[in-house]
Design a protein around this motif. Structure first.
Motif, short mmCIF file in Angstrom:
data_model
loop_
_atom_site.label_atom_id
_atom_site.label_comp_id
_atom_site.label_asym_id
_atom_site.label_seq_id
_atom_site.Cartn_x
_atom_site.Cartn_y
_atom_site.Cartn_z
N THR A 106 97.77 68.94 20.22
CA THR A 106 97.24 69.85 21.58
C THR A 106 97.82 68.68 23.01
O THR A 106 98.44 69.14 23.89
CB THR A 106 96.05 69.96 21.76
OG1 THR A 106 96.11 70.66 21.29
CG2 THR A 106 95.99 70.69 23.32
N ILE A 107 97.97 67.34 23.39
CA ILE A 107 98.16 66.61 24.56
C ILE A 107 99.83 66.39 24.04
O ILE A 107 100.51 66.85 25.20
CB ILE A 107 97.97 65.42 23.41
CG1 ILE A 107 96.41 65.34 24.10
CG2 ILE A 107 98.43 63.98 24.74
CD1 ILE A 107 95.59 63.86 23.83
N ALA A 108 100.70 67.01 23.24
CA ALA A 108 102.32 67.54 23.49
C ALA A 108 102.74 68.87 24.25
O ALA A 108 102.96 68.67 24.64
CB ALA A 108 102.45 66.96 21.48
N VAL A 145 107.06 63.31 16.80
CA VAL A 145 108.47 63.34 15.99
C VAL A 145 107.58 61.93 15.19
O VAL A 145 106.60 61.77 15.45
CB VAL A 145 109.67 62.13 17.45
CG1 VAL A 145 110.36 62.72 17.44
CG2 VAL A 145 108.38 62.00 18.14
N GLU A 146 108.62 62.16 13.78
CA GLU A 146 107.47 60.77 12.50
C GLU A 146 107.63 59.27 13.43
O GLU A 146 108.57 58.72 14.35
CB GLU A 146 108.57 60.76 11.77
CG GLU A 146 108.86 62.52 10.80
CD GLU A 146 109.11 61.92 9.68
OE1 GLU A 146 109.52 61.03 9.53
OE2 GLU A 146 108.80 62.72 8.62
N TYR A 147 106.48 58.52 12.93
CA TYR A 147 106.57 57.03 13.36
C TYR A 147 106.75 56.35 12.04
O TYR A 147 105.75 56.86 11.38
CB TYR A 147 105.80 56.71 14.18
CG TYR A 147 106.08 56.86 16.05
CD1 TYR A 147 105.70 57.75 16.20
CD2 TYR A 147 105.99 55.89 16.41
CE1 TYR A 147 106.58 58.68 17.89
CE2 TYR A 147 106.36 55.89 18.09
CZ TYR A 147 106.33 57.09 18.17
OH TYR A 147 106.46 57.36 19.40
N GLU A 148 107.98 55.27 11.79
CA GLU A 148 107.97 55.37 10.28
C GLU A 148 106.52 54.26 10.17
O GLU A 148 105.93 54.61 9.14
CB GLU A 148 109.32 54.36 10.68
CG GLU A 148 110.31 54.40 10.07
CD GLU A 148 110.18 55.55 8.16
OE1 GLU A 148 109.33 55.05 7.66
OE2 GLU A 148 110.19 56.49 8.26
N GLN A 149 105.57 53.17 10.78
CA GLN A 149 105.10 52.34 11.38
C GLN A 149 103.62 53.59 10.83
O GLN A 149 103.02 53.11 9.76
CB GLN A 149 104.80 51.86 12.52
CG GLN A 149 103.75 50.48 12.31
CD GLN A 149 103.57 50.14 13.55
OE1 GLN A 149 103.74 50.36 14.49
NE2 GLN A 149 102.25 49.14 13.15
N LEU A 177 103.13 61.80 12.49
CA LEU A 177 103.26 62.76 13.42
C LEU A 177 103.66 62.49 14.94
O LEU A 177 101.25 62.78 15.45
CB LEU A 177 103.69 63.92 13.30
CG LEU A 177 104.35 64.47 12.48
CD1 LEU A 177 104.58 65.82 12.12
CD2 LEU A 177 106.09 64.34 12.75
N PHE A 178 103.49 61.89 16.32
CA PHE A 178 102.99 61.57 17.68
C PHE A 178 104.03 62.02 18.83
O PHE A 178 104.95 62.77 18.64
CB PHE A 178 103.03 59.99 18.13
CG PHE A 178 101.74 59.30 16.78
CD1 PHE A 178 100.83 59.58 17.40
CD2 PHE A 178 101.94 59.09 15.77
CE1 PHE A 178 99.24 58.82 16.32
CE2 PHE A 178 101.35 58.73 14.78
CZ PHE A 178 99.98 58.05 15.28
N PRO A 179 103.34 62.35 19.63
CA PRO A 179 103.93 63.00 20.69
C PRO A 179 105.39 62.02 21.25
O PRO A 179 105.12 60.30 21.41
CB PRO A 179 102.70 63.09 21.41
CG PRO A 179 102.32 63.11 21.15
CD PRO A 179 101.56 62.33 20.20
#
Lengths: 411, 411
Positions: B80-82, B90-94, B117-119
């Motif tokens: 919702t923030i995105a 987008v994917e974050y490896e960490q 997945l993060f904005p």
């Protein structure tokens, strides 16, 4: 009716107190079928409170405020609501005599006079436990309910005056009831996966998973025309869930694993002794939170060292030598040893590695549970992730849960 | 910097949990000089959350959200923030490797994929205690900080990542530093009474008493131009307080009684054994929260029954007969008995009545502590008020505190 709660007080924004008033009002409102859509906390500041009142009155029909009814200068809730609604503040005799009666022989600070002023047209909410009366204001099809902050004042006021008022006002479209199923041994995502179709299909009752400390809960919430209908709907949904994951459900609502297990032991008249290693006394500590457990719990020992395991529990040193202190075999020997020593019906044991350092080349988080009784000897292996405190807690709950399942199956 | 907190979760609006996250973040923010102006709680509903984000971003520079980062469908805070900020997910490896590592050998439910997945443009906030990483998003001179709901995950994330980040961001007009003095054995009002003049005289640093679970804390908060100056001011005030009530102060900041006592035992190379009755394993449980305590703790027993006291601790039945199981004499015999059996430097014992029922015509809340070592045998009598859990906790802390004072005085 769409409701929301506005809590006024800078102490909330400084974290000096927790907003238990919002929790209480939410709980009570849910019980009587009033939906609360928002909580807001705002400081003792007239302009910010005005802004918050404006936002709330645009989106809600019912606005319940808490706090800011005291005699001091920073108590400004009533005045600000009066300003917002464009109403004069007027004296209320009933509130005045309450304040004067309160001070009877003592001198009343003049600031207390504001405690008998209310926005014109208010209905008073009597306060048995303080000088701050509350009030109800109906205006332009909105309802404002104004309550003091101290929980011992607010709670009886809400139950005695506000609830009957709200019940008389609310559309007769029904009640909301919910039941929480308590789950151990399934992750939140695994739980959801196993009942995903139920969650998606259901709109009333709804099913919502929530993760707790090592546990998962499922909340079933039903809207219905009356309590009985809601209860029936909940039970029907609960049955569908239990058909899938019933073995993981150890209780409902306020049940806890120690309470579930402790109650079974007491009711079945079963005695128990416990030998703990990595859980460090936590299993016994949790179990002794249950009143009356002294009838069942004969003895518990925390045998942290290998020496204590050998000396206190009579474990053959060869067992530890051959399999290690963290093994199925040692867990079993501990359970048998404590049971024999205490002459109890059941012996329960846990041995494992809480960390931060690993032991015997075995990983942190590995632990074994042993249960011994006339009905059979069992051991269980677990691997958990987390820090020392998490592992201690998880291993303790896992042991109580295996014991719960053992009691159901065998005793 | 104007900050506010948005807590996402229908369970808050149903009153099933209290918003302790908002309290924690408010406290910590005040400590580092960040002003929080509003708290909002909103349900797991995308449209209402969007509205709340809009309101917040119009009035605040810093928006901290809690909750809604889990793997399930109703966890929708990040998405919702995105949407609100018009950013792709987008994917974050960490974050991905954290989730995969968590499930290692077990099968991962596919829903957990959303936890990596993060904005776009987020900085991750690592989560040691769960799979839900948090994130920081800077956008149009606003800062969004996104944290999970469970307090055991949120709290270390806030302290370890968010606080240093906020300190680096906030205006450099000075620093606010504080130190908390941890007190056991004095009530809040007694503490305040003993340093009332200091509290009233001081405006910078300020001194604020706060009551905790069986304990009292004093927070000293100094505003200064730099850290060193603030520290000096704090230390001067601390000295004045210690001159009055130093014997009751067992530690500062994150110290706990078990940690203070456990560290002393480990550092002084002293071995201990414990015999518990009414505390039901809680003393040992608290002490085993301390890493490395296995070097000191030889053995602990919960001897709930009179039989176990006699058989396990070798107490002479006459002692119990004559003085009762809850007495100075039995406490002493328990401490000596466990010490002799475990061949430890110290034996510690507690016997008392946690309730709800009284025993031997003695009142609920009465308990005795025994300490035995080469340096002398001591017993202590306490009377406490409260329910079973409160008494268990208070008696456990009292025992640890007496042991702390004994260690300082004699060993």
């Amino acid at each position: 009716m769409k409701g929301e709660i506005i809590s006024v007080g800078t102490e909330l924004l400084l974290g000096q107190i927790c907003n238990t008033d919002a929790q209480f009002i939410s709980q009570e409102s849910a019980e009587i079928g009033i939906d609360i859509y928002f909580h807001t906390a705002v400081g003792d500041n007239r302009y910010r409170l005005l802004d918050v009142l404006k936002i709330a009155s645009e989106r809600s029909d019912l606005i319940i405020t808490t706090g800011g009814l005291g005699p001091t200068e920073d108590d400004l809730t009533k005045e600000t609501i009066a300003q917002f609604l464009n109403l004069p503040m007027v004296e209320y005799e009933q509130a005045k005599s309450r304040v004067i009666e309160h001070f009877h022989s003592r001198e009343m600070p003049s600031s207390n006079k504001k405690q008998w002023l209310f926005p014109e047209g208010s209905k008073l909410i009597p306060n048995r436990n303080g000088t701050a009366s509350g009030c109800i204001i109906e205006r332009d099809s909105k309802i404002f309910i104004v309550l003091p902050g101290p929980p011992n004042e607010l709670q009886p006021m809400f139950k005695e005056t506000v609830e009957p008022y709200l019940l008389s006002k609310k559309d007769k479209s029904g009640v909301i009831k919910s039941r929480v199923l308590k789950i151990f041994g399934l992750s939140e995502s695994k739980t959801e996966e196993m009942i995903k179709d139920l969650i998606e299909r259901q709109t009333n009752p709804t099913i919502a998973p929530l993760v707790g400390k090592g546990e998962v809960t499922l909340r079933i919430t039903a809207k219905a025309s009356d309590n009985n209908e809601a209860l029936e709907m909940i039970e029907e949904t609960e049955k569908m869930i239990r058909d899938r994951i019933g073995e993981y459900i150890y209780g409902i609502d306020n049940d806890t694993l120690p309470l579930a297990v402790g109650t079974m032991l007491i009711n079945k008249n079963i005695t128990i002794s416990i030998a703990e290693s990595c859980t460090g006394g936590n299993i016994t500590n949790l179990l002794t939170d249950v009143s009356g457990i002294s009838r069942s719990l004969i003895l518990s020992e925390v045998t942290y060292s290998i020496d204590a395991k050998i000396k206190e529990l009579g474990i053959c040193p060869d067992v530890i030598e051959q399999f290690g202190a963290v093994s199925h075999e040692t867990a079993m020997a501990m359970a048998k040893g404590i049971r024999k020593k205490a002459m109890s019906d059941i012996g329960l044991s846990v041995t494992g590695i809480a960390g931060p350092d690993s032991v015997e080349d075995k990983p942190v988080g590995l632990f074994y549970i042993g249960i011994s009784s006339l009905y059979g000897d069992k051991t269980y292996e677990f691997n958990s992730k987390g820090n020392r405190l998490w592992i201690k807690n998880f291993a303790s709950l896992a042991a109580l849960n295996e014991l719960r399942k053992y009691l159901i199956k065998y005793m």
